[in-house]
Scaffold this active site. Structure first.
Site, PDB file in Angstrom:
ATOM      1  N   HIS A  79      98.631  53.046 -38.991  1.00 30.11           N
ATOM      2  CA  HIS A  79     100.046  52.681 -38.923  1.00 30.11           C
ATOM      3  C   HIS A  79     100.235  51.200 -38.601  1.00 30.11           C
ATOM      4  O   HIS A  79      99.377  50.569 -37.980  1.00 30.11           O
ATOM      5  CB  HIS A  79     100.761  53.539 -37.893  1.00 30.11           C
ATOM      6  CG  HIS A  79     100.891  54.962 -38.324  1.00 30.11           C
ATOM      7  ND1 HIS A  79     101.517  55.918 -37.569  1.00 30.11           N
ATOM      8  CD2 HIS A  79     100.492  55.609 -39.447  1.00 30.11           C
ATOM      9  CE1 HIS A  79     101.495  57.071 -38.197  1.00 30.11           C
ATOM     10  NE2 HIS A  79     100.866  56.908 -39.343  1.00 30.11           N
ATOM     11  N   GLU A  81     102.196  49.718 -36.493  1.00 28.71           N
ATOM     12  CA  GLU A  81     102.213  49.417 -35.061  1.00 28.71           C
ATOM     13  C   GLU A  81     100.796  49.285 -34.525  1.00 28.71           C
ATOM     14  O   GLU A  81     100.477  48.363 -33.769  1.00 28.71           O
ATOM     15  CB  GLU A  81     102.936  50.520 -34.266  1.00 28.71           C
ATOM     16  CG  GLU A  81     104.318  50.867 -34.745  1.00 28.71           C
ATOM     17  CD  GLU A  81     104.332  52.034 -35.721  1.00 28.71           C
ATOM     18  OE1 GLU A  81     103.748  51.938 -36.827  1.00 28.71           O
ATOM     19  OE2 GLU A  81     104.939  53.057 -35.393  1.00 28.71           O
ATOM     20  N   CYS A 117     105.372  57.291 -34.271  1.00 26.44           N
ATOM     21  CA  CYS A 117     104.825  58.625 -34.032  1.00 26.44           C
ATOM     22  C   CYS A 117     104.281  58.698 -32.602  1.00 26.44           C
ATOM     23  O   CYS A 117     104.183  57.678 -31.910  1.00 26.44           O
ATOM     24  CB  CYS A 117     103.722  58.940 -35.046  1.00 26.44           C
ATOM     25  SG  CYS A 117     102.179  58.055 -34.787  1.00 26.44           S
ATOM     26  N   CYS A 120     101.275  56.416 -31.977  1.00 26.74           N
ATOM     27  CA  CYS A 120     101.681  55.007 -31.909  1.00 26.74           C
ATOM     28  C   CYS A 120     102.408  54.712 -30.601  1.00 26.74           C
ATOM     29  O   CYS A 120     102.232  53.641 -30.022  1.00 26.74           O
ATOM     30  CB  CYS A 120     102.541  54.635 -33.110  1.00 26.74           C
ATOM     31  SG  CYS A 120     101.586  54.426 -34.634  1.00 26.74           S
TER      32      CYS A 120
END
Length: 159
Positions: A79, A81, A117, A120
């Site tokens: 991801h 992030e 999520c 994250c």
């Protein structure tokens, strides 16, 4: 002269970063900022030296009709992030802001109800990031204090 706010400025940079995404479903970009300086950027894509979905021309999660936000273990991508955090020093991130933006590849429209999520969120907490800023339709921004996530976690444990 119509000068963008700081949030508009950094969100637009995150949007530009997202254009490097290699995901066939959604493009995400993240920018970590501290003291008005960009510390790191990240976009969603497969780990270094591995095949990206755009290179192999398929998305397993799409093929299996898995809705966004579910079964991330089947996704090839790291991801945005996480990639931004991976590329920064913990000391630099302590107290920083993370700007996050997402776009649906098929429609080009912004991802609605954007939210990191659970994994994250954990990475953001451990990085020492203080706040997450995301677009909030139609033209505003959502500001989330990371300390609220910690408090929510503590509260949930008491149940």
């Amino acid at each position: 002269m119509d000068r963008p706010s700081k949030s508009e400025y950094y969100i637009e940079i995150a949007r530009s970063v997202s254009l490097r995404s290699t995901c066939l479903r959604r493009r995400f970009g993240a920018v970590i900022v501290k003291n008005d300086q960009i510390i790191s950027t990240g976009y969603n894509g497969a780990p270094r030296q591995t095949a990206n979905c755009i290179d192999i021309g398929r998305c397993v999660r799409s093929e299996m009709n898995i809705p966004p936000g579910q079964n991330y273990e089947l996704c090839r991508a790291v991801h945005a992030e996480m990639n931004a955090v991976i590329h920064a020093s913990r000391l630099d991130m302590d107290g920083a802001d993370l700007y996050l933006v997402g776009t649906e590849v098929e429609t080009g429209r912004p991802v609605e109800e954007i939210m990191p999520c659970l994994l994250c969120k954990r990475v953001i907490i451990n990085a020492g990031i203080a706040r997450v800023i995301m677009p909030d339709q139609p033209k505003g921004f959502k500001y989330i204090e990371v300390s609220d996530w910690i408090l929510q976690d503590r509260t949930a444990l008491r149940v």
